[in-house]
Design a protein around this motif. Structure first.
Motif, mmCIF file in Angstrom:
data_model
loop_
_atom_site.group_PDB
_atom_site.id
_atom_site.type_symbol
_atom_site.label_atom_id
_atom_site.label_comp_id
_atom_site.label_asym_id
_atom_site.label_seq_id
_atom_site.Cartn_x
_atom_site.Cartn_y
_atom_site.Cartn_z
ATOM 1 N N PHE A 39 88.657 68.965 -5.643
ATOM 2 C CA PHE A 39 89.118 67.959 -4.690
ATOM 3 C C PHE A 39 90.340 68.512 -3.969
ATOM 4 N N VAL A 40 90.581 68.021 -2.769
ATOM 5 C CA VAL A 40 91.715 68.462 -1.960
ATOM 6 C C VAL A 40 92.558 67.242 -1.612
ATOM 7 N N MET A 41 93.837 67.325 -1.921
ATOM 8 C CA MET A 41 94.774 66.246 -1.600
ATOM 9 C C MET A 41 95.752 66.743 -0.555
ATOM 10 N N THR A 42 96.075 65.895 0.407
ATOM 11 C CA THR A 42 97.107 66.209 1.385
ATOM 12 C C THR A 42 98.044 65.015 1.483
ATOM 13 N N SER A 56 83.948 69.908 -0.919
ATOM 14 C CA SER A 56 82.764 70.329 -0.180
ATOM 15 C C SER A 56 82.637 69.666 1.192
ATOM 16 N N THR A 57 83.567 68.796 1.542
ATOM 17 C CA THR A 57 83.462 68.086 2.816
ATOM 18 C C THR A 57 84.842 67.890 3.440
ATOM 19 N N ALA A 58 84.879 67.723 4.738
ATOM 20 C CA ALA A 58 86.150 67.490 5.432
ATOM 21 C C ALA A 58 86.500 66.009 5.500
ATOM 22 N N ALA A 59 85.542 65.153 5.199
ATOM 23 C CA ALA A 59 85.769 63.708 5.314
ATOM 24 C C ALA A 59 86.487 63.172 4.076
ATOM 25 N N PRO A 60 87.605 62.481 4.256
ATOM 26 C CA PRO A 60 88.285 61.890 3.109
ATOM 27 C C PRO A 60 87.511 60.694 2.566
ATOM 28 N N PHE A 61 87.684 60.437 1.274
ATOM 29 C CA PHE A 61 87.048 59.256 0.695
ATOM 30 C C PHE A 61 88.065 58.193 0.309
ATOM 31 N N PHE A 62 89.369 58.537 0.360
ATOM 32 C CA PHE A 62 90.384 57.541 0.027
ATOM 33 C C PHE A 62 91.731 57.982 0.584
ATOM 34 N N GLN A 63 92.550 56.983 0.916
ATOM 35 C CA GLN A 63 93.919 57.270 1.325
ATOM 36 C C GLN A 63 94.843 56.141 0.901
#
Length: 150
Positions: A39-42, A56-63
Motif C-alpha cells: 500500500f502507498v500512503m501520502t 497496484s493502482t493510482a486510485a486512492p481508496f480512503f482519505q
C-alpha cells in the motif's frame, strides 16, 4: 446482482480523534497490511490530507481530511476503505464509529473477522479476510499521559 444504488450500500464513519492521531491510527493498520500486500500512503501536511491506495493502482481508496473527520465508504465495490474502517473500529472502538446509512451502529469489536467480511459483498477473496485479521490484531492504543501540573 448488486447494483450499488441501495440505501445500505455505504457505511458512514466519524472519528473523535484529532487529525494527527487519526492518521497515526490508520497508518498503523496500513503498515500492518503492508506485510501482506503493498500500500502507498501520502500526506499533504499543508492541506492536512492523508491518502492511501493499493500499490497496484493510482486510485486512492480512503482519505482523512483534517477539516472533515467523517464521511462514507462504499459497502458495495472495492472493500478496502470499509475494511480499513472496520479495523480502526475494532482497535479504537470508542474513537472511530461506523454505522449503516440508517444510523444503526456497527460494533466491530463484537464480530469475528468472517462476520465482518460478510458485511462487504465484494470481500470474497481470502486476502480481504487476512487484511481484516492483520489490522484487527494491533495492540490497543496507549492511554495518553497527562503532564504533571506545574
Amino acid at each position: 446482482m448488486v447494483t450499488g444504488t441501495g440505501k445500505f450500500d455505504y457505511f458512514l464513519w466519524r472519528t473523535s480523534l484529532k487529525w494527527q492521531d487519526a492518521v497515526a491510527a490508520a497508518t498503523a493498520v496500513i503498515e500492518r497490511w503492508n506485510t501482506l500486500t503493498p500500500f502507498v500512503m501520502t500526506t499533504d501536511k499543508r492541506d492536512a490530507v492523508w491518502i492511501v491506495r493499493h500499490g497496484s493502482t493510482a486510485a486512492p481508496f480512503f482519505q482523512l481530511r483534517e477539516d472533515s473527520l467523517r464521511g462514507s465508504v462504499p459497502r458495495v465495490g472495492d472493500p478496502l476503505g470499509a475494511l480499513l474502517l472496520l479495523c480502526l473500529v475494532r482497535v479504537h472502538g470508542d474513537k472511530f464509529r461506523l454505522t449503516f446509512t440508517d444510523g444503526q451502529p456497527i460494533d466491530a469489536a463484537k464480530l469475528d473477522p468472517s462476520e465482518l467480511a460478510s458485511l462487504l459483498p465484494h470481500a470474497k477473496h481470502d486476502v480481504f479476510r487476512k487484511l481484516l485479521i492483520a489490522g484487527s490484531e494491533l495492540p490497543p492504543p496507549a492511554s495518553p499521559t497527562t503532564p504533571p501540573a506545574a
